[in-house]
Design an enzyme around this catalytic site. Structure first.
Site, PDB file in Angstrom:
ATOM      1  N   HIS A   1      35.358 -31.928   6.811  1.00 40.04           N
ATOM      2  CA  HIS A   1      34.648 -30.647   6.751  1.00 40.04           C
ATOM      3  C   HIS A   1      35.191 -29.860   5.547  1.00 40.04           C
ATOM      4  O   HIS A   1      35.885 -28.846   5.704  1.00 40.04           O
ATOM      5  CB  HIS A   1      34.874 -29.886   8.063  1.00 40.04           C
ATOM      6  CG  HIS A   1      33.928 -28.745   8.297  1.00 40.04           C
ATOM      7  ND1 HIS A   1      32.889 -28.436   7.437  1.00 40.04           N
ATOM      8  CD2 HIS A   1      33.866 -27.832   9.313  1.00 40.04           C
ATOM      9  CE1 HIS A   1      32.240 -27.382   7.913  1.00 40.04           C
ATOM     10  NE2 HIS A   1      32.806 -26.999   9.044  1.00 40.04           N
TER      11      HIS A   1
ATOM     12  N   GLN B   1      34.711 -25.898   5.062  1.00 40.50           N
ATOM     13  CA  GLN B   1      35.561 -25.090   5.945  1.00 40.50           C
ATOM     14  C   GLN B   1      36.950 -24.942   5.353  1.00 40.50           C
ATOM     15  O   GLN B   1      37.506 -23.837   5.274  1.00 40.50           O
ATOM     16  CB  GLN B   1      35.661 -25.781   7.320  1.00 40.50           C
ATOM     17  CG  GLN B   1      36.605 -25.091   8.290  1.00 40.50           C
ATOM     18  CD  GLN B   1      36.082 -23.737   8.723  1.00 40.50           C
ATOM     19  OE1 GLN B   1      34.945 -23.646   9.178  1.00 40.50           O
ATOM     20  NE2 GLN B   1      36.867 -22.685   8.590  1.00 40.50           N
TER      21      GLN B   1
HETATM   22  N1   CP Z   1      33.251 -23.697  11.546  1.00 42.22           N
HETATM   23  C1   CP Z   1      31.984 -24.146  11.515  1.00 42.22           C
HETATM   24  O1   CP Z   1      31.621 -25.065  10.756  1.00 42.22           O
HETATM   25  O2   CP Z   1      31.164 -23.513  12.385  1.00 42.22           O
HETATM   26  P1   CP Z   1      29.692 -23.930  12.798  1.00 42.22           P
HETATM   27  O3   CP Z   1      29.808 -25.224  13.581  1.00 42.22           O
HETATM   28  O4   CP Z   1      29.191 -22.802  13.630  1.00 42.22           O
HETATM   29  O5   CP Z   1      28.881 -24.148  11.567  1.00 42.22           O
HETATM   30  N1  NVA Z   2      35.985 -30.428  14.890  1.00 42.08           N
HETATM   31  C1  NVA Z   2      34.870 -29.569  15.189  1.00 42.08           C
HETATM   32  C2  NVA Z   2      34.653 -28.581  14.095  1.00 42.08           C
HETATM   33  C3  NVA Z   2      33.558 -27.597  14.341  1.00 42.08           C
HETATM   34  C4  NVA Z   2      33.345 -26.678  13.173  1.00 42.08           C
HETATM   35  C5  NVA Z   2      33.622 -30.408  15.416  1.00 42.08           C
HETATM   36  O1  NVA Z   2      33.418 -31.363  14.661  1.00 42.08           O
HETATM   37  O2  NVA Z   2      32.874 -30.134  16.352  1.00 42.08           O
END
Ligand code: CP
Ligand code: NVA
Length: 300
Positions: free
Chosen positions: A129, A132
């Protein structure tokens, strides 16, 4: 910047400095900024998973950069009915100027980026991610004035996309990352580096920390493992005891969404040490900077 952002290995230290500088400028001058690198451009946003922050911050960010964002629900696309990722990449490259994608398989995003002739930005896969973590790093820089040498503790699911990305961030920036996680959800061996330590005792891990960070125990796509995950990860909840073991002015971070009473105690999540909404806000500014620099790079 490279054409695609799939994980933090696509970012150099120089890119990072440019992202921070542009993000800070766009943040400060949000109302007046006349920076429109996406004017006349359409960005497709493919989502196979739920989202609040990522969807909204990208849609708003693309609009503010002068572009047009299209929300594409992956389950309603033909790729959900057997069209290949490569064919999808070829077709979308004929209409769009860029793709933002949130899906399950990281390999699918790599394939999309390989075939697409337009930029592809990873908005979360099971493995990474990056958007983020760029926002998290900006937040740390704002609070600490630096990233290198700062001690961050990530507690909980050491195998999550967030922890994987933080491990790459530590290597990129020289931040010291301690992952507090049990053997079952230990950090990935291939992502370990001299900047990452794995510790099974959460309170010992928290000692001397500048930041305590956690993520949900049940990531999207792992719902079948809920019971087991909640049981095994329970001792890693970021608690007042953990915060007390950290530095006096330590801050609490969470990518959100948060589950009070699971990965974080309500008294920590809702305390003055919690900077989770500053962190969430920075998604907007950092992603605008990333898109701006990618599209500026294409012109060269
Ligand atoms: N932190 C994040 O990516 O949040 P969402 O899943 O709400 O996009
Ligand atoms: N690890 C989590 C992050 C959410 C922003 C997921 O993948 O659901």
């Amino acid at each position: 910047m490279k054409k695609d952002l799939l994980n933090l290995n696509d970012i150099t230290r120089d890119d990072l400095e440019k992202i921070f500088a542009l993000a800070a400028d766009l943040k400060k001058n949000r109302a007046t900024a006349d920076y429109k690198p996406l004017a006349g451009k359409s960005i497709g946003m493919i989502f196979a998973k739920s989202s609040t922050r990522t969807r909204v911050s990208f849609e708003v960010g693309i609009y503010e950069l002068g572009g047009n964002a299209l929300y594409l629900d992956q389950s309603k696309m033909q790729v959900g009915r057997g069209e290949t990722v490569a064919d999808t990449a070829n077709v979308l490259s004929r209409y769009l100027h860029g793709i933002v994608i949130r899906t399950f398989s990281h390999a699918d995003v790599q394939e999309l980026a390989r075939v697409a002739t337009i930029p592809v930005v990873n908005a979360l896969t099971d493995e990474y991610h990056p958007c983020q973590i760029l926002a998290d790093l900006l937040t740390v820089k704002e609070y600490s004035g630096r990233i290198e040498g700062v001690k961050m503790v990530f507690a909980g699911d050491g195998s999550s996309n967030i922890c994987n990305s933080l491990m790459l961030a530590a290597k990129l920036t020289g931040m010291h990352l301690t992952v507090a996680a049990p053997e079952e959800y230990r950090p990935r061996k291939d992502l370990m580096s001299e900047f990452v330590t794995w510790e099974t005792d959460p309170v010992r891990a928290a000692e001397n920390a500048d930041y305590l960070y956690t993520d949900v125990y049940v990531s999207m796509g792992f719902e079948d493992e809920s019971r087991e995950r909640l049981r095994i990860l329970k001792p890693y909840e970021v608690s007042a005891k953990m915060m007390a073991a950290a530095k006096k002015n330590a801050k609490f971070l969470h990518c959100l969404p948060a589950h009070r009473g699971e990965e974080v105690a309500a008294e920590v999540m809702d305390s003055p040490a919690s900077i989770v909404f500053d962190q969430a806000e920075n998604r907007l500014h950092v992603q605008k900077a990333v898109l701006g620099l990618i599209f500026e790079g294409l012109k060269k």
